[in-house]
Design a protein around this motif. Structure first.
Motif, PDB file in Angstrom:
ATOM      1  N   ASP A  46     -77.597 -65.235 -64.763  1.00 25.93           N
ATOM      2  CA  ASP A  46     -77.095 -64.651 -65.996  1.00 25.93           C
ATOM      3  C   ASP A  46     -77.233 -63.135 -65.935  1.00 25.93           C
ATOM      4  O   ASP A  46     -78.327 -62.611 -65.807  1.00 25.93           O
ATOM      5  CB  ASP A  46     -77.912 -65.191 -67.186  1.00 25.93           C
ATOM      6  N   PRO A  47     -76.140 -62.376 -66.036  1.00 29.50           N
ATOM      7  CA  PRO A  47     -76.231 -60.917 -65.927  1.00 29.50           C
ATOM      8  C   PRO A  47     -76.977 -60.281 -67.082  1.00 29.50           C
ATOM      9  O   PRO A  47     -77.419 -59.151 -66.987  1.00 29.50           O
ATOM     10  CB  PRO A  47     -74.765 -60.475 -65.927  1.00 29.50           C
ATOM     11  N   ASP A  48     -77.114 -60.999 -68.202  1.00 28.79           N
ATOM     12  CA  ASP A  48     -77.809 -60.438 -69.357  1.00 28.79           C
ATOM     13  C   ASP A  48     -79.320 -60.553 -69.252  1.00 28.79           C
ATOM     14  O   ASP A  48     -80.051 -59.830 -69.909  1.00 28.79           O
ATOM     15  CB  ASP A  48     -77.371 -61.152 -70.639  1.00 28.79           C
ATOM     16  N   LEU A  49     -79.824 -61.496 -68.425  1.00 31.76           N
ATOM     17  CA  LEU A  49     -81.260 -61.749 -68.375  1.00 31.76           C
ATOM     18  C   LEU A  49     -81.757 -61.657 -66.946  1.00 31.76           C
ATOM     19  O   LEU A  49     -81.609 -62.581 -66.163  1.00 31.76           O
ATOM     20  CB  LEU A  49     -81.572 -63.150 -68.948  1.00 31.76           C
ATOM     21  N   ALA A  50     -82.349 -60.537 -66.586  1.00 30.64           N
ATOM     22  CA  ALA A  50     -82.906 -60.366 -65.256  1.00 30.64           C
ATOM     23  C   ALA A  50     -84.240 -61.090 -65.173  1.00 30.64           C
ATOM     24  O   ALA A  50     -84.994 -61.159 -66.137  1.00 30.64           O
ATOM     25  CB  ALA A  50     -83.094 -58.880 -64.950  1.00 30.64           C
ATOM     26  N   VAL A  51     -84.567 -61.649 -64.000  1.00 27.60           N
ATOM     27  CA  VAL A  51     -85.821 -62.378 -63.817  1.00 27.60           C
ATOM     28  C   VAL A  51     -87.004 -61.434 -64.032  1.00 27.60           C
ATOM     29  O   VAL A  51     -87.048 -60.339 -63.476  1.00 27.60           O
ATOM     30  CB  VAL A  51     -85.878 -62.988 -62.404  1.00 27.60           C
ATOM     31  N   GLY A  52     -87.960 -61.859 -64.844  1.00 28.61           N
ATOM     32  CA  GLY A  52     -89.158 -61.076 -65.062  1.00 28.61           C
ATOM     33  C   GLY A  52     -88.949 -59.884 -65.973  1.00 28.61           C
ATOM     34  O   GLY A  52     -89.854 -59.106 -66.183  1.00 28.61           O
ATOM     35  N   ALA A  53     -87.741 -59.705 -66.492  1.00 29.29           N
ATOM     36  CA  ALA A  53     -87.468 -58.553 -67.332  1.00 29.29           C
ATOM     37  C   ALA A  53     -87.444 -58.952 -68.796  1.00 29.29           C
ATOM     38  O   ALA A  53     -87.038 -60.053 -69.135  1.00 29.29           O
ATOM     39  CB  ALA A  53     -86.133 -57.912 -66.956  1.00 29.29           C
ATOM     40  N   HIS A 145     -83.593 -53.125 -70.278  1.00 28.29           N
ATOM     41  CA  HIS A 145     -84.458 -54.141 -69.685  1.00 28.29           C
ATOM     42  C   HIS A 145     -85.706 -53.450 -69.145  1.00 28.29           C
ATOM     43  O   HIS A 145     -85.645 -52.331 -68.650  1.00 28.29           O
ATOM     44  CB  HIS A 145     -83.743 -54.878 -68.543  1.00 28.29           C
ATOM     45  N   SER A 146     -86.820 -54.122 -69.249  1.00 30.23           N
ATOM     46  CA  SER A 146     -88.084 -53.562 -68.781  1.00 30.23           C
ATOM     47  C   SER A 146     -88.841 -54.613 -67.989  1.00 30.23           C
ATOM     48  O   SER A 146     -88.794 -55.803 -68.314  1.00 30.23           O
ATOM     49  CB  SER A 146     -88.935 -53.093 -69.954  1.00 30.23           C
ATOM     50  N   VAL A 147     -89.534 -54.171 -66.958  1.00 32.32           N
ATOM     51  CA  VAL A 147     -90.376 -55.073 -66.170  1.00 32.32           C
ATOM     52  C   VAL A 147     -91.841 -54.712 -66.345  1.00 32.32           C
ATOM     53  O   VAL A 147     -92.688 -55.125 -65.558  1.00 32.32           O
ATOM     54  CB  VAL A 147     -89.985 -55.031 -64.676  1.00 32.32           C
ATOM     55  N   GLY A 148     -92.131 -53.932 -67.369  1.00 27.01           N
ATOM     56  CA  GLY A 148     -93.509 -53.520 -67.600  1.00 27.01           C
ATOM     57  C   GLY A 148     -94.365 -54.657 -68.127  1.00 27.01           C
ATOM     58  O   GLY A 148     -93.895 -55.745 -68.426  1.00 27.01           O
ATOM     59  N   SER A 149     -95.650 -54.407 -68.264  1.00 30.06           N
ATOM     60  CA  SER A 149     -96.579 -55.423 -68.766  1.00 30.06           C
ATOM     61  C   SER A 149     -96.467 -55.533 -70.273  1.00 30.06           C
ATOM     62  O   SER A 149     -95.909 -54.672 -70.951  1.00 30.06           O
ATOM     63  CB  SER A 149     -98.020 -55.052 -68.378  1.00 30.06           C
TER      64      SER A 149
END
Length: 237
Positions: A46-53, A145-149
């Motif tokens: 899904d282009p809207d939902l990146a893994v881990g983001a 989108h963010s991959v932060g904690s």
């Protein structure tokens, strides 16, 4: 089980889909007695939902000329935003909301469906509520989108909201706002001028109407930023 894990993880605000899948897979292996992974977990496409983001969707609805709007209409706009949040299922789940004299700003962690669909439904609800009114209104959506904690979540929300409001107030974007009176609609309806940032052509297809991609150089020496402008809004009310 993998599909179920993804579906459940998306119902949790700021849920980490990749981590939930990994933890569940580890438990599955322990229960089955497997010593290793024969087939790696596939990444969602899904282009809207990146893994881990974590997606942060910030949206603002404001009057084009706030000083010309009566106090009753200002209060009505706040009710429109509340109704729009209810229509997308986030009436009590907004992670940020501010109602000012010129408009309202909200931020969501859109884990219940595609962020583009959430924003598109929100805009359609605002269009519906605002139809047949003479005051001009405009809308902007900003998806990041963010991959932060999780400990950084509050800072990231504030940053997303600050970016959205800087876009809305930018004199370089001001000339690109579509003029509601110029957009073809039904004879008694007035569309909301709308700009979307942070989405690509596939995601913008969730929105009603015709959209045009424009590039704006917000800072000298920096690359241009892509914005989608709604050229017309023939919504089926």
């Amino acid at each position: 089980m993998q599909l179920l894990a993804r579906a459940l993880a998306q119902t949790v605000p700021a849920g980490d889909i990749a981590r939930e899948e990994k933890d569940l897979h580890a438990l599955w292996l322990m229960a089955s007695g497997a010593a290793h992974i024969d087939h790696p977990i596939e990444e969602p496409t899904d282009p809207d939902l990146a893994v881990g983001a974590r997606a942060i969707l910030a949206m603002r609805v404001e009057w084009e000329s706030p000083t010309m709007v009566e106090i009753g209409e200002r209060r009505l706009l706040r009710r429109h935003v509340t109704s729009a949040l209810q229509d997308i299922g986030y009436q009590d789940a907004a992670i940020y909301r501010h109602d000012g004299s010129a408009g309202s700003t909200v931020a969501l962690a859109p884990t219940r469906e595609r962020p583009s669909l959430t924003a598109a439904t929100f805009l359609a609800s605002v269009d519906f509520e605002h139809r047949r009114r003479t005051e001009k209104m405009r809308f902007m959506a900003h998806l990041t989108h963010s991959v932060g904690s999780s400990t950084q979540a509050g800072v990231e929300v504030e940053q997303a909201v600050a970016e959205l409001e800087s876009f809305c107030a930018s004199p370089l974007i001001e000339p690109h706002w579509p003029k509601g009176a110029e957009m073809p609609m039904h004879s008694r309806d007035r569309p909301v001028s709308a700009i979307v940032h942070g989405m690509d052509a596939d995601q913008i297809s969730s929105f009603w109407g015709g959209w045009e991609l424009v590039q704006v150089a917000l800072r000298p020496g920096f690359s241009s930023v892509n914005f989608w402008l709604r050229e017309h809004a023939e919504t089926p009310f």
